[in-house]
Every structure is written in structure tokens, then in C-alpha cells.
Scaffold this motif. Structure first.
Motif, short mmCIF file in Angstrom:
data_model
loop_
_atom_site.label_atom_id
_atom_site.label_comp_id
_atom_site.label_asym_id
_atom_site.label_seq_id
_atom_site.Cartn_x
_atom_site.Cartn_y
_atom_site.Cartn_z
N ALA A 1 0.84 -1.00 0.20
CA ALA A 1 0.13 0.02 0.05
C ALA A 1 1.09 1.42 0.02
CB ALA A 1 -1.05 0.07 0.98
N ARG A 2 0.47 2.36 -0.88
CA ARG A 2 1.09 3.66 -0.81
C ARG A 2 0.07 4.67 -0.24
NH1 ARG A 2 1.47 7.45 -5.01
NH2 ARG A 2 0.53 5.94 -6.35
N TRP A 3 0.43 4.86 1.06
CA TRP A 3 -0.79 5.70 1.99
C TRP A 3 -0.79 7.01 1.27
CZ3 TRP A 3 -4.21 2.80 4.12
CH2 TRP A 3 -3.72 1.42 4.54
N ILE A 4 -2.04 7.53 0.93
CA ILE A 4 -2.30 8.83 0.62
C ILE A 4 -2.05 9.88 1.88
CG2 ILE A 4 -3.93 10.63 -0.19
CD1 ILE A 4 -2.92 8.25 -2.13
N SER A 5 -1.26 10.95 1.46
CA SER A 5 -0.82 12.01 2.53
C SER A 5 -2.24 12.77 2.75
CB SER A 5 0.30 12.76 2.06
OG SER A 5 -0.15 13.63 1.04
N PRO A 6 -2.42 13.50 4.10
CA PRO A 6 -3.30 14.14 4.43
C PRO A 6 -3.69 15.34 3.53
CG PRO A 6 -2.17 13.65 6.36
CD PRO A 6 -1.29 13.17 4.97
N GLU A 7 -2.67 15.78 3.00
CA GLU A 7 -2.73 17.22 2.06
C GLU A 7 -3.47 16.83 0.66
OE1 GLU A 7 1.65 16.16 2.15
OE2 GLU A 7 0.19 16.66 3.66
N GLN A 8 -3.38 15.50 0.56
CA GLN A 8 -3.73 14.93 -0.65
C GLN A 8 -5.15 14.47 -0.60
OE1 GLN A 8 -0.91 12.26 -1.73
NE2 GLN A 8 -0.24 13.63 -3.56
N MET A 9 -5.86 14.24 0.66
CA MET A 9 -7.11 13.59 0.66
C MET A 9 -8.33 14.77 0.54
SD MET A 9 -6.63 11.74 4.33
CE MET A 9 -5.36 10.33 4.38
N THR B 1 -19.11 7.45 -7.48
CA THR B 1 -19.00 6.64 -6.02
C THR B 1 -18.32 7.57 -5.38
OG1 THR B 1 -19.00 4.51 -7.07
CG2 THR B 1 -18.17 4.78 -4.66
N PRO B 2 -18.83 8.73 -4.66
CA PRO B 2 -18.08 9.58 -3.66
C PRO B 2 -17.22 8.60 -2.49
CG PRO B 2 -20.40 9.69 -3.36
CD PRO B 2 -20.29 8.80 -4.38
N HIS B 3 -16.06 9.14 -2.43
CA HIS B 3 -14.98 8.57 -1.41
C HIS B 3 -13.82 9.33 -1.39
CE1 HIS B 3 -13.52 7.45 -5.54
NE2 HIS B 3 -12.47 7.53 -4.98
N VAL B 4 -13.01 8.73 -0.34
CA VAL B 4 -11.83 9.64 0.05
C VAL B 4 -10.74 8.39 -0.09
CG1 VAL B 4 -10.28 10.69 1.58
CG2 VAL B 4 -12.69 11.17 1.60
N THR B 5 -9.81 8.72 -1.22
CA THR B 5 -8.80 7.54 -1.51
C THR B 5 -8.00 7.59 -0.22
OG1 THR B 5 -8.98 7.80 -3.88
CG2 THR B 5 -7.09 6.86 -2.96
N LEU B 6 -7.70 6.52 0.16
CA LEU B 6 -6.77 6.40 1.54
C LEU B 6 -5.36 5.78 0.96
CD1 LEU B 6 -9.20 4.97 3.81
CD2 LEU B 6 -8.61 6.98 3.96
N ALA B 7 -5.50 4.77 0.07
CA ALA B 7 -4.05 4.04 -0.46
C ALA B 7 -4.30 3.31 -1.78
CB ALA B 7 -3.74 2.91 0.83
N ARG B 8 -3.18 3.52 -2.47
CA ARG B 8 -2.94 2.73 -3.80
C ARG B 8 -2.40 1.60 -3.57
NH1 ARG B 8 -6.35 6.05 -6.45
NH2 ARG B 8 -5.79 8.16 -6.87
N LEU B 9 -2.85 0.46 -4.22
CA LEU B 9 -2.31 -0.90 -3.83
C LEU B 9 -1.66 -1.17 -4.87
CD1 LEU B 9 -5.47 -2.37 -1.81
CD2 LEU B 9 -3.67 -1.14 -1.03
N LYS B 10 -0.46 -2.11 -4.71
CA LYS B 10 0.17 -2.84 -5.72
C LYS B 10 0.45 -4.31 -5.18
CE LYS B 10 4.21 -2.57 -8.73
NZ LYS B 10 5.22 -1.54 -9.36
N ARG B 11 -0.35 -5.18 -5.70
CA ARG B 11 -0.27 -6.69 -5.49
C ARG B 11 -0.28 -6.73 -3.89
NH1 ARG B 11 3.23 -6.30 -9.66
NH2 ARG B 11 4.98 -6.34 -8.42
#
Length: 176
Positions: A28-36, A118-128
């Protein structure tokens, strides 16, 4: 060319709370707060003339301010999860804002987004990621809820892609 999207910003305290959910999912590459944020409409790459038309078109979108609440978590990509998100509780004002923004953009010649909103807040991008780690994250945070927060504006953001992730810049803010 400039890459654009329309979004709702989140209160700082809520972004900090969401950032504390990060961890426990390998890959997981977690999204920083300033990008949420909550995306209202992704636009994509346009030239500067079209960007100016977009900014003008969005100035014609008017809806009253409203309250939103985050509720639950989920994933995109059923068999191969590629992102984790915090959900947005269904809110009638948001379901009015999205088509108004989309309609304003279509009137200046942009195509409709083409996928269900689909309204949402991305928390993480996943790679396998290991499926069991994703399932554990979803179970652990299934009851996530936030206090209601006031939405009194929406923002046109530009996005610059880099190896460290996207960097966002507010291009215009539109009060509700």
C-alpha cells in the motif's frame, strides 16, 4: 496541458484522523493528508484555453452549502484490489452537485465522465497486496464514521504527477 479535477476539501482534523488508518497492508502507498479530498468530477488533461472555459463554466454551478459525513471503508478492484477508500454517506445535496458540475462541463464540450459516481476519499493505492491484509483492513475499519462537516465550497484542482505521487494545486474555489 494541465490535468484537472473538481473536488471537495476535508477539514484538517478529519484528514489527520484518516491518515492514522494507514498501515498493515503490504504493497500500500498511503495517501498523505494534504492530498485527501472527495472528487466530484475527474476531468483529465486539457489545454489552457479549455481550462479557462472549465473555470468559467464551474462559476455557473450553484447549490446550497451542505453537511457531509464519511462512513465505512471499501476497495476498488474486486479480484485485484488497487485502492482503499473511506466512503461518503449518501447525501442528497452531493447527488445534486455532481450532475450540475458534470452538466456544466458537458455544455462546454467535455464528455460525461462515463462511470457511476461513487463519492469517496482515497486512502491508499495498492500494488499486489495480500488479499487477507486487505480483508483485515476492511473488517477493522468497517464501522468508520466521521462527525458531519460543512461543505461550503468546491475547488478546481490541477494535478502534477511525480514519482512521489500526485501534487495538487487549487486553481479556483467556488463558494456554495
Amino acid at each position: 496541458m494541465i490535468r484537472l479535477f473538481v473536488a471537495l476539501t476535508l477539514p484538517e482534523i478529519l484528514k489527520q484522523r484518516l491518515s492514522l488508518l494507514g498501515g498493515g497492508v503490504p504493497g500500500a502507498r498511503w495517501i498523505s493528508p494534504e492530498q485527501m479530498h472527495v472528487t466530484v468530477r475527474f476531468i483529465g488533461e486539457v489545454d489552457n484555453a479549455v481550462a479557462a472555459d472549465i473555470a468559467d463554466a464551474l462559476d455557473q454551478v450553484h447549490v446550497p452549502a451542505f453537511d457531509l459525513r464519511l462512513q465505512g471503508v471499501g476497495q476498488f478492484g474486486d479480484r485485484k484490489p488497487h485502492s482503499l477508500w473511506a466512503g461518503v454517506e449518501k447525501a442528497e445535496p452531493l447527488t445534486r452537485l455532481h450532475p450540475k458540475v458534470d452538466g456544466a462541463l458537458q455544455r462546454i464540450g467535455l464528455k460525461p465522465e462515463g462511470r457511476r459516481y461513487t463519492p469517496h476519499v482515497t486512502l491508499a493505492r495498492l500494488k499486489r497486496p495480500p488479499r487477507e491484509a486487505v480483508a483485515e483492513f476492511l473488517n477493522r475499519h468497517a464501522l468508520l464514521t466521521s462527525e458531519p462537516f460543512r461543505v461550503d465550497q468546491f475547488t478546481l484542482f490541477s494535478s502534477t504527477l511525480s514519482s512521489e505521487g500526485s501534487r495538487y494545486r487549487a486553481e479556483a474555489v467556488y463558494p456554495l
